[in-house]
Write a protein that holds these residues in place. Sequence first.
Motif, PDB file in Angstrom:
ATOM      1  N   UNK A 200      -1.932 -12.881 -23.747  1.00  0.00           N
ATOM      2  CA  UNK A 200      -3.035 -11.960 -23.167  1.00  0.00           C
ATOM      3  C   UNK A 200      -2.134 -12.494 -21.761  1.00  0.00           C
ATOM      4  N   UNK A 201      -2.135 -10.910 -20.994  1.00  0.00           N
ATOM      5  CA  UNK A 201      -2.554 -10.788 -19.533  1.00  0.00           C
ATOM      6  C   UNK A 201      -3.466 -10.656 -19.090  1.00  0.00           C
ATOM      7  N   UNK A 202      -3.495 -11.374 -17.611  1.00  0.00           N
ATOM      8  CA  UNK A 202      -4.522 -10.918 -16.747  1.00  0.00           C
ATOM      9  C   UNK A 202      -3.368 -10.247 -15.339  1.00  0.00           C
ATOM     10  N   UNK A 203      -3.830  -9.199 -14.867  1.00  0.00           N
ATOM     11  CA  UNK A 203      -3.435  -8.456 -14.451  1.00  0.00           C
ATOM     12  C   UNK A 203      -4.042  -7.986 -13.259  1.00  0.00           C
ATOM     13  N   UNK A 204      -3.272  -7.946 -11.538  1.00  0.00           N
ATOM     14  CA  UNK A 204      -3.912  -7.917 -10.691  1.00  0.00           C
ATOM     15  C   UNK A 204      -2.802  -6.426  -9.896  1.00  0.00           C
ATOM     16  N   UNK A 205      -3.593  -6.012  -8.922  1.00  0.00           N
ATOM     17  CA  UNK A 205      -2.406  -4.959  -8.444  1.00  0.00           C
ATOM     18  C   UNK A 205      -3.493  -4.678  -6.497  1.00  0.00           C
ATOM     19  N   UNK A 206      -2.729  -4.417  -5.732  1.00  0.00           N
ATOM     20  CA  UNK A 206      -3.209  -3.843  -4.497  1.00  0.00           C
ATOM     21  C   UNK A 206      -1.820  -2.795  -4.427  1.00  0.00           C
ATOM     22  N   UNK A 207      -2.155  -1.417  -3.970  1.00  0.00           N
ATOM     23  CA  UNK A 207      -1.167  -0.977  -3.735  1.00  0.00           C
ATOM     24  C   UNK A 207      -2.064   0.803  -2.473  1.00  0.00           C
ATOM     25  N   UNK A 208      -1.155   1.162  -1.776  1.00  0.00           N
ATOM     26  CA  UNK A 208      -1.188   2.368  -1.468  1.00  0.00           C
ATOM     27  C   UNK A 208      -0.514   3.603  -1.954  1.00  0.00           C
ATOM     28  N   UNK A 209      -1.547   4.276  -1.851  1.00  0.00           N
ATOM     29  CA  UNK A 209      -1.081   5.882  -1.557  1.00  0.00           C
ATOM     30  C   UNK A 209      -1.121   6.635  -0.921  1.00  0.00           C
ATOM     31  N   UNK A 210      -0.030   8.030  -0.027  1.00  0.00           N
ATOM     32  CA  UNK A 210      -0.636   8.652   0.902  1.00  0.00           C
ATOM     33  C   UNK A 210       0.679   9.057   1.462  1.00  0.00           C
ATOM     34  N   UNK A 211       0.589  11.166   1.962  1.00  0.00           N
ATOM     35  CA  UNK A 211       0.787  11.315   2.396  1.00  0.00           C
ATOM     36  C   UNK A 211       1.141  11.731   3.849  1.00  0.00           C
ATOM     37  N   UNK A 212       2.389  12.489   3.944  1.00  0.00           N
ATOM     38  CA  UNK A 212       2.235  12.073   5.746  1.00  0.00           C
ATOM     39  C   UNK A 212       3.626  12.966   5.881  1.00  0.00           C
ATOM     40  N   UNK A 213       3.200  13.667   7.656  1.00  0.00           N
ATOM     41  CA  UNK A 213       4.176  14.579   8.135  1.00  0.00           C
ATOM     42  C   UNK A 213       3.739  16.220   7.272  1.00  0.00           C
ATOM     43  N   UNK A 214       2.502  15.724   7.508  1.00  0.00           N
ATOM     44  CA  UNK A 214       1.634  17.112   7.189  1.00  0.00           C
ATOM     45  C   UNK A 214       2.327  17.675   5.486  1.00  0.00           C
ATOM     46  N   UNK A 215       1.548  16.598   4.901  1.00  0.00           N
ATOM     47  CA  UNK A 215       2.788  16.785   3.083  1.00  0.00           C
ATOM     48  C   UNK A 215       3.451  16.787   3.109  1.00  0.00           C
ATOM     49  N   UNK A 216       4.677  16.985   3.603  1.00  0.00           N
ATOM     50  CA  UNK A 216       5.921  16.735   3.564  1.00  0.00           C
ATOM     51  C   UNK A 216       6.852  15.485   2.664  1.00  0.00           C
ATOM     52  N   UNK A 217       6.093  13.946   2.591  1.00  0.00           N
ATOM     53  CA  UNK A 217       5.822  13.006   2.472  1.00  0.00           C
ATOM     54  C   UNK A 217       5.198  12.292   2.096  1.00  0.00           C
ATOM     55  N   UNK A 218       5.628  11.800   0.596  1.00  0.00           N
ATOM     56  CA  UNK A 218       4.516  11.066  -0.243  1.00  0.00           C
ATOM     57  C   UNK A 218       4.438   9.602  -0.494  1.00  0.00           C
ATOM     58  N   UNK A 219       4.681   8.454  -0.521  1.00  0.00           N
ATOM     59  CA  UNK A 219       4.772   7.395  -0.807  1.00  0.00           C
ATOM     60  C   UNK A 219       3.724   6.824  -1.340  1.00  0.00           C
ATOM     61  N   UNK A 220       4.158   5.710  -2.506  1.00  0.00           N
ATOM     62  CA  UNK A 220       3.085   4.389  -2.931  1.00  0.00           C
ATOM     63  C   UNK A 220       3.869   3.628  -2.618  1.00  0.00           C
ATOM     64  N   UNK A 221       3.027   1.907  -2.783  1.00  0.00           N
ATOM     65  CA  UNK A 221       3.630   1.036  -2.989  1.00  0.00           C
ATOM     66  C   UNK A 221       2.758   0.803  -3.690  1.00  0.00           C
TER      67      UNK A 221
END
Length: 414
Positions: A200-221
Amino acid sequence: MGYDHQFSQKWSIQTSIFSNYKDAYEPRPFNILDEKIISLGLRSNVNYKNRLFSLPFELSFGTELLTEKYGYSLSKNLYQSQPGQGSIQGEEFSAIKQNRNYTNYFLQMEFWISKKLHLETGLALNTTKYSLEDVFENNSGGQKMPFTFGNVWSPRVGLSYKVSNGKNIFTSVSKGFSVPSVAETLTPEGQINTNLKPEIGWNYELGFKGNWLTNKVYTEVTFYSTQIENLLVARRTAEDQFVGINAGSSSHTGLEFLVNYKILELTQLQIKPYFSGAFNTFKFKEFLDGDANYSGNQLTGVPEKQFNFGVDLNTKNGFSVNTSFRTIGKIPLNDSNTKYSERYSLLDIKTTYVFTILKILKIELNAGINNALDTKYAANILPNAVGFGTAAPRYFYPGNPINFYGGFSVSYVF
């Protein structure tokens, strides 16, 4: 095979049936394993879409039912009696049949609390049942022993907040489970271990998704932490025999990231490099195995670091090239963390060409190279391996050397 039906703009249903069959024959140093698995399942999902307080609202519920028949037999391997002949199957000395039934019910809701805040929540119920028959000891169809892990509830709630156009912060809390495998449920005598519990596992997440430089760069963390109770580990009891035990608890904390960059985006040509990776801090929180205390040690069989770099090249005429260079960090081989595997890297290259014939036939041709650098590496790790007699412990199962493949697909377009 699936069927989708749209009752109205608000109501729809997706139903599918699926099956899987496996026939495996594995000669091993101590015996020959012959196993067969056949499964049949049904999955159905009902969706309801509407607006609530003038904001989008979606509700889905359904079930997944799966029945699986598993059987295996063990025979003597007589390769030592006739050297140079390879594996020779001898007398059968064990045979087991196991029926497994999984029942899942789920309910999920998505709701826009505001134009920027999105809520997703759900609840699932699982029931797993096993029945076992020792057909070697009871040739007339011996007694079947039913067993169940009981009902397991799995709730989940997640929030996503739109910081600005193309940029979102998200967080979630969820509970999951993992039932023991067939091998883990069996005792050395071939009976079901009724004292075994699912992880049995409890999972906790915190993250960010975003586009940069007029949508040329996409990032996730994403930062995550999974806390597991009733940790399942394998304990070796004989030369070729393991049993599953609940060993305590573990903590799985880490960071995952992804960066995509459209370095060149022309009408005729697109080039997109990417870079992803993971940092893993997986440890035993509490693990006592006999007189040994492994609490605080690194979790066996998990690398601390993993990275993947690649470039995707696509042309307008349907030709594409995909490359992937993966690096896997060292992996602890035993619970005491006294032995580790070596770090390794793999380069894979794949080319694809897609074209149409008479506007109704879509043809896809592909070819590729796996392990292009011909790296010698361990594709699989056998944790806590033990050597018998004069043989050294076999921790590693080697990966394939450089190899080539090709294929094609044909689709009819209405």
